[in-house]
Design an enzyme around this catalytic site. Structure first.
Site, mmCIF file in Angstrom:
data_model
loop_
_atom_site.group_PDB
_atom_site.id
_atom_site.type_symbol
_atom_site.label_atom_id
_atom_site.label_comp_id
_atom_site.label_asym_id
_atom_site.label_seq_id
_atom_site.Cartn_x
_atom_site.Cartn_y
_atom_site.Cartn_z
ATOM 1 N N ASN A 108 43.873 44.554 46.593
ATOM 2 C CA ASN A 108 43.808 43.706 45.420
ATOM 3 C C ASN A 108 42.872 44.323 44.397
ATOM 4 O O ASN A 108 41.848 44.920 44.768
ATOM 5 C CB ASN A 108 43.281 42.320 45.807
ATOM 6 C CG ASN A 108 43.117 41.398 44.619
ATOM 7 O OD1 ASN A 108 44.055 41.156 43.871
ATOM 8 N ND2 ASN A 108 41.904 40.899 44.441
ATOM 9 N N SER A 137 36.846 45.959 40.863
ATOM 10 C CA SER A 137 36.849 46.471 42.235
ATOM 11 C C SER A 137 38.266 46.466 42.788
ATOM 12 O O SER A 137 39.046 45.556 42.489
ATOM 13 C CB SER A 137 35.987 45.583 43.148
ATOM 14 O OG SER A 137 34.658 45.478 42.672
#
Ligand SMILES: Nc1nc2c(c(=O)[nH]1)N[C@@H](CN(C=O)c1ccc(C(=O)N[C@@H](CCC(=O)O)C(=O)O)cc1)CN2
Ligand SMILES: NCC(=O)N[C@@H]1O[C@H](COP(=O)([O-])[O-])[C@@H](O)[C@H]1O
Length: 218
Positions: A108, A137
């Site tokens: 993700n 991230s």
């Protein structure tokens, strides 16, 4: 071997487009076997269709509960033989059983420097916290939201006068090369995502890879 990607998106799909563009330019040895969205108005669907990528809509409202929705969604994905599932702005919590069945096979991209600012409205969270640095991230999807091993990060400054929109735009600009470079590192076999631990060049990934200004990992 070309990395087969299943991409999940709920919205405009700019991260999907970054992957599509990287594949088209030859910068990423991957193919997108399909795009899946929980929303039929997601512009990501149009981006996929324009690129000749099969576009699927699996709406939560069409299923009895979260588990049934996950079963329909991941049943469709599994039928394609995808190697890696990429959540690219997918705004649904994936159930623990669906995650457990695919250990280390889902990543993700999240708009914060995890573990800071999990969940939604991350840019406002960052502004409210008064941080001077923010970013994005790429992490492994685990049962707990935004809590999996962090593979790579890109950092941006928080500037005086920033609001959530200006900060989001600065982060989003770095998300695209971050996601592409992370996928490239996975496609080349250097980086192996794991449910508990990622490995880089065969050794445990000691810290998230950091994207440099020239879009390489330091
Ligand atoms: N089990 C996991 N599922 C997902 C993860 C994860 O790490 N573990 N990452 C997310 C992406 N995400 C933030 O990066 C995120 C997705 C969904 C939500 C959320 O609260 N969704 C609500 C519905 C919201 C809506 O429909 O507007 C929900 O699912 O009930 C927060 C953050 C992908 N999934
Ligand atoms: N919690 C997940 C989340 O907030 N993901 C974020 O959604 C946006 C999707 O943009 P896109 O549709 O243009 O790729 C991106 O900023 C991504 O980091």
């Amino acid at each position: 071997m070309t990395l087969r990607l299943a991409v999940l998106a709920s919205g405009r799909g700019s991260n999907l487009q970054a992957i599509l563009d990287a594949i088209a330019s030859g910068a990423l040895d991957a193919s997108i076997v399909g795009l899946w969205s929980d929303r039929r108005d997601a512009f990501a669907l149009e981006r996929a269709r324009a690129a000749g990528v099969p576009a699927h809509v699996v709406r939560p409202r069409d299923h009895a509960d979260r588990a049934a929705h996950d079963a329909a969604l991941f049943g469709s994905i599994d039928a394609t033989g995808a190697d890696l599932i990429v959540c690219a702005g997918y705004m649904r919590l994936i159930g623990a059983s669906a995650v457990a069945a695919r250990p280390g096979r889902m990543i993700n991209i999240h708009p914060s420097l995890l573990p800071l600012f999990k969940g939604l409205h991350t840019h406002q969270q960052a502004l409210d916290a008064g941080v001077t640095e923010h970013g994005a991230s790429v992490h492994v999807v685990t049962a707990d939201l935004d809590a999996g091993p962090v593979l790579a990060q890109a950092r941006v400054p928080v500037l005086p006068g920033d609001d959530a929109d200006t900060l989001a735009a600065r982060v989003l600009e770095r998300e695209h090369p971050l996601l592409v470079q992370t996928l490239h590192t996975i496609a080349t076999g250097r980086l192996v995502p794991g449910a508990e631990m990622a490995r880089l060049d065969g050794a445990p990934l000691a810290a998230p890879l950091q994207l440099t200004a020239n879009n390489r990992f330091a």
